[in-house]
Motif scaffolding. Structure first.
Motif, PDB file in Angstrom:
ATOM      1  N   UNK A  91      46.716 122.986  27.917  1.00  0.00           N
ATOM      2  CA  UNK A  91      48.078 122.825  27.388  1.00  0.00           C
ATOM      3  C   UNK A  91      48.970 121.882  28.190  1.00  0.00           C
ATOM      4  N   UNK A  92      48.735 121.718  29.491  1.00  0.00           N
ATOM      5  CA  UNK A  92      49.620 120.846  30.269  1.00  0.00           C
ATOM      6  C   UNK A  92      49.482 119.382  29.866  1.00  0.00           C
ATOM      7  N   UNK A  93      48.418 119.048  29.105  1.00  0.00           N
ATOM      8  CA  UNK A  93      48.233 117.671  28.657  1.00  0.00           C
ATOM      9  C   UNK A  93      48.617 117.467  27.190  1.00  0.00           C
ATOM     10  N   UNK A  94      49.089 118.494  26.535  1.00  0.00           N
ATOM     11  CA  UNK A  94      49.300 118.431  25.081  1.00  0.00           C
ATOM     12  C   UNK A  94      50.192 117.266  24.659  1.00  0.00           C
ATOM     13  N   UNK A 152      47.289 120.376  39.139  1.00  0.00           N
ATOM     14  CA  UNK A 152      48.459 119.950  38.370  1.00  0.00           C
ATOM     15  C   UNK A 152      49.129 121.120  37.667  1.00  0.00           C
ATOM     16  N   UNK A 153      48.343 122.061  37.176  1.00  0.00           N
ATOM     17  CA  UNK A 153      48.924 123.222  36.487  1.00  0.00           C
ATOM     18  C   UNK A 153      49.774 124.049  37.438  1.00  0.00           C
ATOM     19  N   UNK A 154      49.306 124.195  38.687  1.00  0.00           N
ATOM     20  CA  UNK A 154      50.097 124.945  39.665  1.00  0.00           C
ATOM     21  C   UNK A 154      51.393 124.212  40.002  1.00  0.00           C
ATOM     22  N   UNK A 155      51.317 122.891  40.110  1.00  0.00           N
ATOM     23  CA  UNK A 155      52.520 122.103  40.368  1.00  0.00           C
ATOM     24  C   UNK A 155      53.514 122.215  39.206  1.00  0.00           C
ATOM     25  N   UNK A 156      53.001 122.204  37.983  1.00  0.00           N
ATOM     26  CA  UNK A 156      53.871 122.365  36.814  1.00  0.00           C
ATOM     27  C   UNK A 156      54.554 123.730  36.831  1.00  0.00           C
ATOM     28  N   UNK A 157      53.785 124.758  37.165  1.00  0.00           N
ATOM     29  CA  UNK A 157      54.349 126.109  37.240  1.00  0.00           C
ATOM     30  C   UNK A 157      55.436 126.180  38.314  1.00  0.00           C
ATOM     31  N   UNK A 158      55.150 125.615  39.471  1.00  0.00           N
ATOM     32  CA  UNK A 158      56.120 125.638  40.574  1.00  0.00           C
ATOM     33  C   UNK A 158      57.422 124.926  40.208  1.00  0.00           C
ATOM     34  N   UNK A 176      54.448 120.543  31.122  1.00  0.00           N
ATOM     35  CA  UNK A 176      53.299 119.646  31.155  1.00  0.00           C
ATOM     36  C   UNK A 176      53.419 118.638  32.277  1.00  0.00           C
ATOM     37  N   UNK A 177      52.372 117.848  32.457  1.00  0.00           N
ATOM     38  CA  UNK A 177      52.344 116.909  33.571  1.00  0.00           C
ATOM     39  C   UNK A 177      53.318 115.754  33.354  1.00  0.00           C
ATOM     40  N   UNK A 178      53.856 115.279  34.439  1.00  0.00           N
ATOM     41  CA  UNK A 178      54.712 114.097  34.473  1.00  0.00           C
ATOM     42  C   UNK A 178      54.124 113.134  35.483  1.00  0.00           C
ATOM     43  N   UNK A 179      54.682 111.939  35.542  1.00  0.00           N
ATOM     44  CA  UNK A 179      54.203 110.969  36.518  1.00  0.00           C
ATOM     45  C   UNK A 179      54.348 111.508  37.938  1.00  0.00           C
ATOM     46  N   UNK A 192      54.236 114.705  38.841  1.00  0.00           N
ATOM     47  CA  UNK A 192      53.187 115.716  39.036  1.00  0.00           C
ATOM     48  C   UNK A 192      51.861 115.032  39.346  1.00  0.00           C
ATOM     49  N   UNK A 193      51.556 113.968  38.634  1.00  0.00           N
ATOM     50  CA  UNK A 193      50.301 113.240  38.872  1.00  0.00           C
ATOM     51  C   UNK A 193      50.274 112.683  40.288  1.00  0.00           C
ATOM     52  N   UNK A 194      51.380 112.086  40.722  1.00  0.00           N
ATOM     53  CA  UNK A 194      51.443 111.538  42.076  1.00  0.00           C
ATOM     54  C   UNK A 194      51.239 112.632  43.127  1.00  0.00           C
ATOM     55  N   UNK A 195      51.934 113.757  42.955  1.00  0.00           N
ATOM     56  CA  UNK A 195      51.827 114.845  43.926  1.00  0.00           C
ATOM     57  C   UNK A 195      50.432 115.471  43.928  1.00  0.00           C
ATOM     58  N   UNK A 196      49.829 115.593  42.754  1.00  0.00           N
ATOM     59  CA  UNK A 196      48.464 116.139  42.681  1.00  0.00           C
ATOM     60  C   UNK A 196      47.483 115.218  43.386  1.00  0.00           C
ATOM     61  N   UNK A 197      47.646 113.916  43.187  1.00  0.00           N
ATOM     62  CA  UNK A 197      46.758 112.958  43.852  1.00  0.00           C
ATOM     63  C   UNK A 197      46.898 113.035  45.367  1.00  0.00           C
ATOM     64  N   UNK A 198      48.121 113.247  45.847  1.00  0.00           N
ATOM     65  CA  UNK A 198      48.324 113.390  47.286  1.00  0.00           C
ATOM     66  C   UNK A 198      47.591 114.627  47.804  1.00  0.00           C
TER      67      UNK A 198
END
Length: 253
Positions: free
Chosen positions: A192-195, A224-230, A235-238, A240-246
């Motif tokens: 769902x975070x990519x919907x 990414x799902x945990x970052x979205x929840x926090x 859903x994911x944003x740019x 969130x993607x940057x932070x997940x990659x880090x």
């Protein structure tokens, strides 16, 4: 259905073309008591597909098929293969014996029963003698079972070097990374975070971290799902993607 990688909540099974073919191939092997191979690099979904099909075969009512799976460490001996196959089939250690010939005779009896599928995982670890042992059991006039080899990098190269086995391969399915043009739609159906995520951002995730690997997509999605929840995001944003990659060390060498 086997659990999703890392216990990822909300994830759906990706019914890719390879996943669908694995179901067809496994059914063909069982129906014809034949030999097949499913192989490909780590993380592309072959193990998940095989486990899902084994669960399906064990739960088809009056037509259920007995299954057993086994994997060996690097460079197993023929005796070890025979002993561990007896254990996988019976659930108990094999009769005490230092003779593989005694174990092979016992295996012929065990494999002469009702329809069965034997899956050998990490098949690239087998040597020629072990492959010949399994071929001998499969070809024996008293046995009738389907045999599926599953393996990672180098699996097909190892198996295809054995002419007696290669000529008996009834079905072969190479698993490959997800095609880039299919990634956006597949991921939107995966979690769902990519919907509502736009195509370019999904391709960025694939380019920077996942590279078509279903396992890597699962790892990224878990993070990414945990970052979205926090952050209270649906859903994911740019960002969130940057932070997940880090957090995942994407791009580090």
């Amino acid at each position: 259905m086997p659990g999703h990688f890392l216990g990822l909540q909300g994830a759906n099974t990706l019914v890719t073309g390879q996943y669908q073919l694995s179901t067809r191939i496994i059914d063909d092997l069982v129906a014809n008591a034949a030999t097949g191979v499913i192989h490909g690099p780590a993380g592309v979904g072959k193990t998940f597909a095989v486990e899902a099909n084994l669960e399906r075969l064990r739960d088809v009512g009056d037509h259920r098929v007995s299954t057993c799976s086994l994997a060996f460490p690097s460079k197993p001996t023929m005796l070890r293969v025979a002993a561990e196959l007896v254990t996988a089939l019976t659930g108990t250690p094999p009769p005490t014996s230092r003779s593989r010939f005694h174990l092979i005779s016992h295996l012929v009896g065990l494999l002469a029963g009702p329809p069965r599928l034997v899956v050998v995982d990490e098949a690239q670890r087998l040597n020629g003698e072990c492959i010949e042992l399994l071929r001998h059991l499969h070809d024996h006039s008293d046995t009738r079972f389907a045999l599926l080899y599953v393996g990672g990098d180098g699996c097909w190269e190892v198996l295809s070097r054995e002419p007696m086995l290669r000529s008996r391969i009834f079905r072969r399915l190479p698993f490959r990374p997800l095609p880039k043009d299919k990634v956006p739609d597949l991921m939107r159906s995966y979690h769902p975070i990519y919907a509502d995520t736009d195509t370019e951002l999904l391709l960025t995730i694939d380019d920077t971290y996942a590279h078509g690997s279903m396992r890597d997509w699962a790892v990224f999605t878990h993070t990414a799902a945990q970052l979205c929840t926090d952050a209270g995001l649906p859903g994911v944003t740019a960002e969130v993607v940057t932070n997940a990659n880090v957090l995942l060390g994407a791009g580090l060498h």
